[in-house]
Design a protein around this motif. Sequence first.
Motif, PDB file in Angstrom:
ATOM      1  N   GLU A 170      26.377-126.449 -91.757  1.00 58.06           N
ATOM      2  CA  GLU A 170      26.620-125.070 -91.303  1.00 58.06           C
ATOM      3  C   GLU A 170      25.353-124.560 -90.633  1.00 58.06           C
ATOM      4  O   GLU A 170      24.300-124.467 -91.265  1.00 58.06           O
ATOM      5  N   PRO A 171      25.452-124.235 -89.322  1.00 57.42           N
ATOM      6  CA  PRO A 171      24.248-123.822 -88.591  1.00 57.42           C
ATOM      7  C   PRO A 171      23.668-122.488 -89.067  1.00 57.42           C
ATOM      8  O   PRO A 171      22.463-122.285 -89.008  1.00 57.42           O
ATOM      9  N   SER A 172      24.529-121.584 -89.531  1.00 56.80           N
ATOM     10  CA  SER A 172      24.035-120.257 -89.893  1.00 56.80           C
ATOM     11  C   SER A 172      23.436-120.269 -91.298  1.00 56.80           C
ATOM     12  O   SER A 172      23.881-121.009 -92.181  1.00 56.80           O
ATOM     13  N   PRO A 183      21.580-127.480 -92.298  1.00 56.53           N
ATOM     14  CA  PRO A 183      21.633-126.337 -91.371  1.00 56.53           C
ATOM     15  C   PRO A 183      21.639-126.808 -89.919  1.00 56.53           C
ATOM     16  O   PRO A 183      20.617-126.802 -89.260  1.00 56.53           O
ATOM     17  N   LEU A 184      22.801-127.168 -89.467  1.00 55.09           N
ATOM     18  CA  LEU A 184      22.915-127.874 -88.191  1.00 55.09           C
ATOM     19  C   LEU A 184      24.218-127.465 -87.509  1.00 55.09           C
ATOM     20  O   LEU A 184      25.249-127.323 -88.158  1.00 55.09           O
ATOM     21  N   ALA A 185      24.154-127.318 -86.205  1.00 55.66           N
ATOM     22  CA  ALA A 185      25.390-127.173 -85.429  1.00 55.66           C
ATOM     23  C   ALA A 185      25.769-128.542 -84.890  1.00 55.66           C
ATOM     24  O   ALA A 185      24.959-129.186 -84.214  1.00 55.66           O
ATOM     25  N   LEU A 186      26.953-128.996 -85.208  1.00 59.51           N
ATOM     26  CA  LEU A 186      27.401-130.267 -84.633  1.00 59.51           C
ATOM     27  C   LEU A 186      27.603-130.094 -83.128  1.00 59.51           C
ATOM     28  O   LEU A 186      28.069-129.039 -82.668  1.00 59.51           O
ATOM     29  N   THR A 187      27.243-131.140 -82.390  1.00 60.49           N
ATOM     30  CA  THR A 187      27.384-131.122 -80.929  1.00 60.49           C
ATOM     31  C   THR A 187      27.933-132.484 -80.507  1.00 60.49           C
ATOM     32  O   THR A 187      27.948-133.426 -81.304  1.00 60.49           O
ATOM     33  N   VAL A 190      34.347-123.717 -86.496  1.00 58.41           N
ATOM     34  CA  VAL A 190      34.832-123.495 -85.132  1.00 58.41           C
ATOM     35  C   VAL A 190      33.920-124.290 -84.196  1.00 58.41           C
ATOM     36  O   VAL A 190      32.838-124.729 -84.599  1.00 58.41           O
ATOM     37  N   ASP A 191      34.367-124.503 -82.964  1.00 63.16           N
ATOM     38  CA  ASP A 191      33.518-125.100 -81.917  1.00 63.16           C
ATOM     39  C   ASP A 191      33.131-126.558 -82.155  1.00 63.16           C
ATOM     40  O   ASP A 191      32.116-127.016 -81.590  1.00 63.16           O
ATOM     41  N   VAL A 192      33.872-127.266 -82.989  1.00 57.55           N
ATOM     42  CA  VAL A 192      33.596-128.698 -83.192  1.00 57.55           C
ATOM     43  C   VAL A 192      34.894-129.452 -82.883  1.00 57.55           C
ATOM     44  O   VAL A 192      35.956-129.100 -83.389  1.00 57.55           O
ATOM     45  N   ASP A 203      41.522-130.848 -91.482  1.00 53.11           N
ATOM     46  CA  ASP A 203      41.108-129.616 -90.811  1.00 53.11           C
ATOM     47  C   ASP A 203      42.256-128.624 -90.825  1.00 53.11           C
ATOM     48  O   ASP A 203      43.340-128.912 -91.366  1.00 53.11           O
ATOM     49  N   THR A 204      42.019-127.441 -90.237  1.00 57.42           N
ATOM     50  CA  THR A 204      43.040-126.392 -90.273  1.00 57.42           C
ATOM     51  C   THR A 204      43.497-126.008 -88.875  1.00 57.42           C
ATOM     52  O   THR A 204      44.336-125.125 -88.704  1.00 57.42           O
ATOM     53  N   VAL A 205      42.940-126.659 -87.889  1.00 57.51           N
ATOM     54  CA  VAL A 205      43.258-126.341 -86.501  1.00 57.51           C
ATOM     55  C   VAL A 205      42.715-127.482 -85.636  1.00 57.51           C
ATOM     56  O   VAL A 205      41.742-128.116 -86.017  1.00 57.51           O
TER      57      VAL A 205
HETATM   58  N1  LIG Z   1      45.314-122.863 -90.402  1.00 58.59           N
HETATM   59  C1  LIG Z   1      44.995-121.710 -90.890  1.00 58.59           C
HETATM   60  O1  LIG Z   1      45.765-121.069 -91.623  1.00 58.59           O
HETATM   61  C2  LIG Z   1      43.680-121.103 -90.644  1.00 58.59           C
HETATM   62  C3  LIG Z   1      43.414-119.834 -91.171  1.00 58.59           C
HETATM   63  C4  LIG Z   1      42.146-119.290 -90.989  1.00 58.59           C
HETATM   64  C5  LIG Z   1      41.212-119.985 -90.271  1.00 58.59           C
HETATM   65  N2  LIG Z   1      41.523-121.197 -89.718  1.00 58.59           N
HETATM   66  C6  LIG Z   1      40.550-121.916 -88.937  1.00 58.59           C
HETATM   67  O2  LIG Z   1      39.506-122.315 -89.799  1.00 58.59           O
HETATM   68  C7  LIG Z   1      38.281-122.303 -89.096  1.00 58.59           C
HETATM   69  C8  LIG Z   1      37.278-121.499 -89.915  1.00 58.59           C
HETATM   70  O3  LIG Z   1      37.733-120.175 -90.056  1.00 58.59           O
HETATM   71  P1  LIG Z   1      36.744-119.074 -90.671  1.00 58.59           P
HETATM   72  O4  LIG Z   1      37.514-117.812 -90.872  1.00 58.59           O
HETATM   73  O5  LIG Z   1      35.988-119.645 -91.798  1.00 58.59           O
HETATM   74  O6  LIG Z   1      35.779-118.910 -89.427  1.00 58.59           O
HETATM   75  P2  LIG Z   1      34.341-118.236 -89.380  1.00 58.59           P
HETATM   76  O7  LIG Z   1      34.162-117.737 -88.001  1.00 58.59           O
HETATM   77  O8  LIG Z   1      34.177-117.296 -90.518  1.00 58.59           O
HETATM   78  O9  LIG Z   1      33.399-119.481 -89.651  1.00 58.59           O
HETATM   79  C9  LIG Z   1      33.289-120.554 -88.771  1.00 58.59           C
HETATM   80  C10 LIG Z   1      32.038-121.284 -89.172  1.00 58.59           C
HETATM   81  O10 LIG Z   1      31.832-122.402 -88.320  1.00 58.59           O
HETATM   82  C11 LIG Z   1      30.441-122.501 -88.100  1.00 58.59           C
HETATM   83  N3  LIG Z   1      30.148-123.244 -86.891  1.00 58.59           N
HETATM   84  C12 LIG Z   1      30.121-122.779 -85.618  1.00 58.59           C
HETATM   85  N4  LIG Z   1      29.744-123.759 -84.762  1.00 58.59           N
HETATM   86  C13 LIG Z   1      29.558-124.856 -85.518  1.00 58.59           C
HETATM   87  C14 LIG Z   1      29.132-126.170 -85.185  1.00 58.59           C
HETATM   88  N5  LIG Z   1      28.883-126.520 -83.914  1.00 58.59           N
HETATM   89  N6  LIG Z   1      28.986-127.053 -86.198  1.00 58.59           N
HETATM   90  C15 LIG Z   1      29.255-126.691 -87.475  1.00 58.59           C
HETATM   91  N7  LIG Z   1      29.644-125.459 -87.834  1.00 58.59           N
HETATM   92  C16 LIG Z   1      29.795-124.547 -86.850  1.00 58.59           C
HETATM   93  C17 LIG Z   1      30.012-121.069 -87.974  1.00 58.59           C
HETATM   94  O11 LIG Z   1      28.609-120.916 -88.166  1.00 58.59           O
HETATM   95  C18 LIG Z   1      30.812-120.395 -89.062  1.00 58.59           C
HETATM   96  O12 LIG Z   1      30.158-120.327 -90.295  1.00 58.59           O
HETATM   97  C19 LIG Z   1      38.593-121.722 -87.734  1.00 58.59           C
HETATM   98  O13 LIG Z   1      38.752-122.783 -86.815  1.00 58.59           O
HETATM   99  C20 LIG Z   1      39.898-121.047 -87.900  1.00 58.59           C
HETATM  100  O14 LIG Z   1      40.664-120.989 -86.725  1.00 58.59           O
HETATM  101  C21 LIG Z   1      42.741-121.759 -89.901  1.00 58.59           C
END
Ligand SMILES: NC(=O)c1ccc[n+]([C@@H]2O[C@H](COP(=O)([O-])OP(=O)(O)OC[C@H]3O[C@@H](n4cnc5c(N)ncnc54)[C@H](O)[C@@H]3O)[C@@H](O)[C@H]2O)c1
Lengths: 457, 457
Positions: free
Chosen positions: A30-32, A48-52, A76-78, A96-98
């Motif tokens: 988790e980058p944040s 503490p890393l953003a995947l790229t 998100v964003d991966v 995953d969820t999406v």
């Molecule tokens: N299927 C479902 O019912 C459902 C419901 C809610 C959320 N989701 C999905 O779950 C995911 C997470 O939702 P959330 O509410 O926790 O979102 P959020 O915005 O609260 O958290 C997303 C997290 O991803 C991290 N992140 C961003 N870029 C990253 C990277 N490059 N590498 C690693 N981590 C990175 C962010 O820092 C953040 O902490 C989203 O994709 C959302 O669409 C699906």
Amino acid sequence: MIGFGSIGRGTLPLIERHIGFDREAFTVIEPSSEFAHILRDHGIRHLPLALTPENYEATLRGLFPAGKGMVVNLSVDVDSILLMELCATLGVQYIDTVVEPWPGFYFGSTLPNAERTNYPLREKVRDLGRAHVGGPTAVSCCGANPGMVSWLLKEALLKLAEDTDVAAAPASREDWAQLAMTLGVKGVHVAERDTQVSAKAKPQGVFVNTWSVDGLLSEGYQPAELGWGTHEKKLPPHGHAFTHGAGYAIWIDRPGADTRVRSWCPGVGPQFGYVVTHNESLSIPDYYTVRDGERAIYRPTCHYAYHPCNDAVLSLHEINGAGQLPESKHILTADEIVSGGDDLGVFLYGHAKGAMWYGSRLTIDEARNLAPYQNATGMQVTSAVLAAMVWVAENPHAGWVEADEMDHERCLQVQRPYLGRIECHYTDWTPVQHRINSFAEDRDDEDPWQFTNFLAV
Amino acid sequence: MIGFGSIGRGTLPLIERHIGFDREAFTVIEPSSEFAHILRDHGIRHLPLALTPENYEATLRGLFPAGKGMVVNLSVDVDSILLMELCATLGVQYIDTVVEPWPGFYFGSTLPNAERTNYPLREKVRDLGRAHVGGPTAVSCCGANPGMVSWLLKEALLKLAEDTDVAAAPASREDWAQLAMTLGVKGVHVAERDTQVSAKAKPQGVFVNTWSVDGLLSEGYQPAELGWGTHEKKLPPHGHAFTHGAGYAIWIDRPGADTRVRSWCPGVGPQFGYVVTHNESLSIPDYYTVRDGERAIYRPTCHYAYHPCNDAVLSLHEINGAGQLPESKHILTADEIVSGGDDLGVFLYGHAKGAMWYGSRLTIDEARNLAPYQNATGMQVTSAVLAAMVWVAENPHAGWVEADEMDHERCLQVQRPYLGRIECHYTDWTPVQHRINSFAEDRDDEDPWQFTNFLAV
Ligand SMILES: NC(=O)c1ccc[n+]([C@@H]2O[C@H](COP(=O)([O-])OP(=O)(O)OC[C@H]3O[C@@H](n4cnc5c(N)ncnc54)[C@H](O)[C@@H]3O)[C@@H](O)[C@H]2O)c1
Ligand SMILES: NC(=O)c1ccc[n+]([C@@H]2O[C@H](COP(=O)([O-])OP(=O)(O)OC[C@H]3O[C@@H](n4cnc5c(N)ncnc54)[C@H](O)[C@@H]3O)[C@@H](O)[C@H]2O)c1
């Protein structure tokens, strides 16, 4: 675990409670650092890393040298598909969820709108999945929706069969599709009403939601997209068929977050929902298609009809009016929410009993009492992720699957304690029933269940 | 005074403060007893009666035996035109803030939508008015809008002339219309943003607004209606010309309360407004038409672009989604509102400086300090009613007039202390400037100021 956002944080305590795991081997990428203290408190390793595109492979290879373990991707964003491929190579399970792409797909894309939909993403997952039959299980799109709603839909179909004296013991995909056809289900809304309310009024310029604002914006500004039933007579304005694949869906050249349908939820009754594109709007119509040779003879219409919390409705009104993404974003925590809950279910229409809503009704008070770090919306998602993890552990070599293909009984058994009340409501409502005065509309009075009657643009 | 609703209550203290009147002869006709205590406290006679087609004439004849006095009509559900005719007969002056019909016009009407517009109502007032030149003054539609905005528009035109070095000393209607044409004003939004916020979240099922809920519902579920500029190239979807009269307006076969345009207000910038029909959307284009013989060679587009308070936005979303009128209604009082204000002005676009917003910015705190019983929205209305009363007293034989025909300087002089800050804002915004991703739309890139570019349905 990848991502420690609203869903990641809520999932952690459920994993701790229900799943035996080696705390040493658990890593959160988790980058944040905003919520790093929670990880410290729980004694969980934080990377503490953003995947790229550049670092994801080395990072994951480093974390899974022994070729066992599980990746739970809640970021998100991966790019989900690359992770799935890598996990298959590494021999580790994946959830995953999406189907998430790298940045640049949702916004600032040069792709035509037809290709900014979820259909090509899902088609790619399904195509690639064919090479992984019997391989390490990878569950694509398993949160509340997409995810849990596919399990609820199966329970709903069995309940409807029981209530209409239709014999039902479906065992295969074909059986389930046949059952839906026999029951005469013309369509399914994933019908959600989030009534959670903050103590503080939404500040101007801030996009407020009960889960990922980035997630909602991403999918909300893809084109609206929906499974296209065999009973539908005509495409909606700006509606388009897909030119490749099985063609179980259509897209509309409008943002989902600004495409309203008349829908129905318990508690409130008739309401607007937004046709935000989702994987279940594709997987459900595909799963429930009945074919005669090549020809589809039955398929339900299916789409999300989402009434987010009122603060999100106002946020959408604000950014749609401005034509600009929000200045800042905020996810309401369980502490900030003073009342309301989330009603999330499936709304089956066009059958012998008219319409039926079947789903989870969970209040914020219940959610707060059940587990920390989450509101009612989050809990419906995190408990589905938990259920998926249990099912994956029990079915480690199922290849690439979606929620429709998992054991809905087992999954709901795990999840049910976190869903509040599972309720079934029949209603005589139809989308042509109520209007405040009468205005021009494209209306089909012969079949109330045509999509044109639901659509309100 | 007829009606003691949110506007009636707010007007009373202003009348007491600014107008010398005989307290014995002052009567308030109001069927509800909810606020009777205020009348008692102020020593004002209360006639607890609903005016009806059967009793209105006898009632008013009884109140004005001597053929002098003034009727200030601040009610809903009472036919304005009949009152105007009766007042002319009785020799008394008259003021209202809207051309109101008896019940049965706004809802449950059998009239076709073209006739449920304000155009035929206004045309009737104007036609009848021709018989009353030099008669007792009757001011039709003089609140904030319709009303004050017509005065602000004149100030705005003079300011724009000054800022663009156009000589301007308009003395007649023709001069004003000529000035607008010379300045190149293509259109005028009556652009309002109500940012008032209650301490309590809007309860489900309750329609919440900062002024008459009945008033908003009535006009909101008439068809959208707008003055139609000579620069417009094509009618919007479901748009219709009127088949009689001078044809300065069109109507759209959609409810105004569900017809959105891109608009602009200070503080927030670009925002959605609803094209709720209003008398100023008709009177302004009519007043500002320049003719060459019979042919209109210049006319601005003009309509309301109303962003009501967030609770009203949610209320509209709720009832549009349900297709049903609200279960209950609530007008936010000054005590309930914790922050925000009302920005109400005219937005002139298409001229040499692009676009300009000119109007009143009044906060709830300012309103509370200025006079009792009203929020910021109410104060902009009641002070316009006050201004109209002063002007009528000074011009008792002006016949039937609208705000455009009154002395804007004198009226604003009376009203200004109650309007907070009158501000002028230029902006380079156009309705084609911002989009979140790009979707199908009917867009005119040659002329950004076409109505089709503002409309967002
Ligand atoms: N299927 C479902 O019912 C459902 C419901 C809610 C959320 N989701 C999905 O779950 C995911 C997470 O939702 P959330 O509410 O926790 O979102 P959020 O915005 O609260 O958290 C997303 C997290 O991803 C991290 N992140 C961003 N870029 C990253 C990277 N490059 N590498 C690693 N981590 C990175 C962010 O820092 C953040 O902490 C989203 O994709 C959302 O669409 C699906
Ligand atoms: N031009 C403007 O800027 C402007 C702004 C606000 C309101 N208005 C108009 O002013 C009017 C009053 O607004 P409000 O906010 O005070 O409305 P309100 O709903 O608060 O009050 C309307 C009052 O009219 C009374 N009434 C109803 N039927 C009546 C009858 N048959 N006889 C006598 N009285 C009757 C009601 O009891 C109520 O007290 C409405 O027509 C509204 O549209 C105009």
